[in-house]
Design a protein around this motif. Structure first.
Motif, PDB file in Angstrom:
ATOM      1  N   SER A  20       0.833  -1.211   0.000  1.00 29.96           N
ATOM      2  CA  SER A  20       0.000   0.000   0.000  1.00 29.96           C
ATOM      3  C   SER A  20       0.864   1.256   0.000  1.00 29.96           C
ATOM      4  CB  SER A  20      -0.958  -0.010   1.188  1.00 29.96           C
ATOM      5  OG  SER A  20      -0.239   0.084   2.385  1.00 29.96           O
ATOM      6  N   PHE A  22      -0.221   4.192   1.192  1.00 28.12           N
ATOM      7  CA  PHE A  22      -0.516   4.951   2.409  1.00 28.12           C
ATOM      8  C   PHE A  22       0.603   4.695   3.422  1.00 28.12           C
ATOM      9  CE2 PHE A  22      -2.837   6.656   5.900  1.00 28.12           C
ATOM     10  CZ  PHE A  22      -3.914   7.358   5.384  1.00 28.12           C
ATOM     11  N   ASN A  23       1.025   5.742   4.088  1.00 26.63           N
ATOM     12  CA  ASN A  23       2.168   5.616   5.023  1.00 26.63           C
ATOM     13  C   ASN A  23       3.384   5.033   4.308  1.00 26.63           C
ATOM     14  OD1 ASN A  23       0.954   6.638   7.406  1.00 26.63           O
ATOM     15  ND2 ASN A  23      -0.074   4.688   7.757  1.00 26.63           N
ATOM     16  N   PRO A  54      -3.716   1.786  -3.134  1.00 25.44           N
ATOM     17  CA  PRO A  54      -3.779   3.047  -2.388  1.00 25.44           C
ATOM     18  C   PRO A  54      -3.548   2.888  -0.882  1.00 25.44           C
ATOM     19  CG  PRO A  54      -5.644   2.858  -3.898  1.00 25.44           C
ATOM     20  CD  PRO A  54      -4.954   1.527  -3.901  1.00 25.44           C
ATOM     21  N   GLY A  55      -4.256   1.940  -0.270  1.00 27.38           N
ATOM     22  CA  GLY A  55      -4.149   1.790   1.182  1.00 27.38           C
ATOM     23  C   GLY A  55      -4.366   0.345   1.588  1.00 27.38           C
ATOM     24  N   ALA A  56      -4.242   0.093   2.888  1.00 19.60           N
ATOM     25  CA  ALA A  56      -4.370  -1.275   3.397  1.00 19.60           C
ATOM     26  C   ALA A  56      -5.749  -1.866   3.105  1.00 19.60           C
ATOM     27  CB  ALA A  56      -4.092  -1.290   4.899  1.00 19.60           C
ATOM     28  N   TRP A  57      -6.752  -1.014   3.069  1.00 23.17           N
ATOM     29  CA  TRP A  57      -8.118  -1.485   2.780  1.00 23.17           C
ATOM     30  C   TRP A  57      -8.181  -2.236   1.452  1.00 23.17           C
ATOM     31  CZ3 TRP A  57     -12.608  -1.506   5.504  1.00 23.17           C
ATOM     32  CH2 TRP A  57     -13.789  -1.712   4.784  1.00 23.17           C
ATOM     33  N   GLU A  58      -7.381  -1.792   0.484  1.00 27.94           N
ATOM     34  CA  GLU A  58      -7.415  -2.367  -0.870  1.00 27.94           C
ATOM     35  C   GLU A  58      -6.593  -3.655  -0.982  1.00 27.94           C
ATOM     36  OE1 GLU A  58      -7.148   1.076  -0.435  1.00 27.94           O
ATOM     37  OE2 GLU A  58      -9.248   1.310  -1.066  1.00 27.94           O
ATOM     38  N   ALA A  80       1.055  -0.248   6.225  1.00 24.75           N
ATOM     39  CA  ALA A  80       1.180   0.265   7.593  1.00 24.75           C
ATOM     40  C   ALA A  80      -0.112   0.978   7.971  1.00 24.75           C
ATOM     41  CB  ALA A  80       2.361   1.229   7.686  1.00 24.75           C
ATOM     42  N   VAL A  81      -0.758   0.462   9.010  1.00 24.38           N
ATOM     43  CA  VAL A  81      -1.967   1.109   9.533  1.00 24.38           C
ATOM     44  C   VAL A  81      -1.611   1.630  10.923  1.00 24.38           C
ATOM     45  CG1 VAL A  81      -4.454   0.918   9.822  1.00 24.38           C
ATOM     46  CG2 VAL A  81      -3.271  -0.692   8.331  1.00 24.38           C
ATOM     47  N   ILE A  82      -1.726   2.937  11.066  1.00 30.58           N
ATOM     48  CA  ILE A  82      -1.293   3.563  12.319  1.00 30.58           C
ATOM     49  C   ILE A  82      -2.485   4.238  12.975  1.00 30.58           C
ATOM     50  CG2 ILE A  82       0.294   5.265  13.328  1.00 30.58           C
ATOM     51  CD1 ILE A  82       2.128   4.713  10.875  1.00 30.58           C
ATOM     52  N   HIS A  88     -11.274   4.915  12.593  1.00 35.02           N
ATOM     53  CA  HIS A  88     -10.887   4.481  11.247  1.00 35.02           C
ATOM     54  C   HIS A  88      -9.894   3.320  11.287  1.00 35.02           C
ATOM     55  CE1 HIS A  88     -11.029   5.438   6.978  1.00 35.02           C
ATOM     56  NE2 HIS A  88      -9.732   5.207   6.907  1.00 35.02           N
ATOM     57  N   VAL A  92     -10.227  -0.280   9.227  1.00 37.19           N
ATOM     58  CA  VAL A  92      -9.265  -0.652   8.175  1.00 37.19           C
ATOM     59  C   VAL A  92      -8.478  -1.896   8.591  1.00 37.19           C
ATOM     60  CG1 VAL A  92      -7.188   0.066   6.902  1.00 37.19           C
ATOM     61  CG2 VAL A  92      -9.067   1.688   7.239  1.00 37.19           C
TER      62      VAL A  92
HETATM   63  N1  INI Z   1      -4.639   3.098   4.917  1.00 38.93           N
HETATM   64  C1  INI Z   1      -3.476   2.573   5.370  1.00 38.93           C
HETATM   65  O1  INI Z   1      -2.841   1.773   4.669  1.00 38.93           O
HETATM   66  N2  INI Z   1      -3.013   2.910   6.606  1.00 38.93           N
HETATM   67  C2  INI Z   1      -3.685   3.789   7.409  1.00 38.93           C
HETATM   68  O2  INI Z   1      -3.177   4.068   8.533  1.00 38.93           O
HETATM   69  C3  INI Z   1      -4.890   4.338   6.938  1.00 38.93           C
HETATM   70  N3  INI Z   1      -5.618   5.281   7.766  1.00 38.93           N
HETATM   71  O3  INI Z   1      -5.269   5.452   8.936  1.00 38.93           O
HETATM   72  O4  INI Z   1      -6.545   5.896   7.326  1.00 38.93           O
HETATM   73  C4  INI Z   1      -5.363   3.970   5.663  1.00 38.93           C
HETATM   74  N4  INI Z   1      -6.502   4.471   5.171  1.00 38.93           N
HETATM   75  C5  INI Z   1      -6.845   4.388   3.763  1.00 38.93           C
HETATM   76  C6  INI Z   1      -7.582   3.115   3.423  1.00 38.93           C
HETATM   77  O5  INI Z   1      -6.703   2.001   3.475  1.00 38.93           O
HETATM   78  C7  INI Z   1      -8.173   3.165   1.992  1.00 38.93           C
HETATM   79  O6  INI Z   1      -7.134   3.302   1.055  1.00 38.93           O
HETATM   80  C8  INI Z   1      -9.152   4.311   1.794  1.00 38.93           C
HETATM   81  O7  INI Z   1     -10.144   4.310   2.801  1.00 38.93           O
HETATM   82  C9  INI Z   1      -9.837   4.230   0.399  1.00 38.93           C
HETATM   83  O8  INI Z   1     -10.549   3.003   0.256  1.00 38.93           O
END
Ligand code: INI
Length: 163
Positions: A20, A22-23, A54-58, A80-82, A88, A92
């Motif tokens: 991801s 993000f972070n 994009p982020g951990a959610w994906e 990394a989810v912090i 939130h 996630v």
């Molecule tokens: N995604 C992360 O990978 N780490 C995080 O800490 C985080 N926080 O804290 O919001 C995060 N959010 C984004 C999420 O993973 C999605 O990409 C987003 O919601 C779009 O679907």
């Protein structure tokens, strides 16, 4: 009694690293650690694909697509989810971890969990290449071992020997 273990030999194995953005301060370090660990265990650089999300959610959905492609022996999920000031983090991290586990179980492909879930930035620093190691590297090593132990189990040899 027979003890079945996966050897730490990566030659001939194919990996998909899903990471991801993000972070990315942390996830890029996890990616470096994972790639380094695979290469040090004789995985070919051509046998490693890196997919950015994009982020951990994906991570779970993209890991599932990678598994379904049939191109990989294992998936390595990095991110990394912090924890912040809102719930939130809980949403996630819970869905991401359950989702990745579900991909492994339904697709029968190892999915290594190299995603930091930390309360603080300091904890993330410690786990992405400093005093608490590099969780990306650990996830890569676990992927190699798990692929090989599954190969052993599927080979059927131990069933013959125990018969
Ligand atoms: N995604 C992360 O990978 N780490 C995080 O800490 C985080 N926080 O804290 O919001 C995060 N959010 C984004 C999420 O993973 C999605 O990409 C987003 O919601 C779009 O679907």
């Amino acid at each position: 009694m027979k003890v079945i273990e996966g050897r730490l030999i990566g030659a001939g194995l194919r990996f998909c690293i899903v990471v991801s953005r993000f972070n990315s301060l942390f996830s890029e370090k996890l990616l470096e650690g994972a790639k380094d660990m695979l290469l040090r265990h004789d995985v070919s650089i051509r046998a490693i694909d890196v997919v950015k999300v994009p982020g951990a959610w994906e991570l779970p959905l993209v890991a599932k697509e990678a598994a379904l492609s049939g191109k990989y022996d294992a998936i390595i999920a990095l991110g990394a989810v912090i924890r912040g000031d809102t719930p939130h983090f809980e949403y996630v991290s819970a869905e991401m971890s359950k989702g990745l586990a579900a991909v492994a179980m339904t697709q029968r492909v190892p999915v290594s969990f190299g995603v930091l879930t930390t309360d603080t930035m300091e904890q993330a620093v410690a786990r992405s290449g400093s005093k608490a190691g590099n969780k990306g590297a650990e996830a890569a090593l676990a992927a190699i071992e798990t692929v090989n132990v599954i190969k052993e189990l599927r080979s059927g040899k131990e069933i013959e020997e125990n018969a």
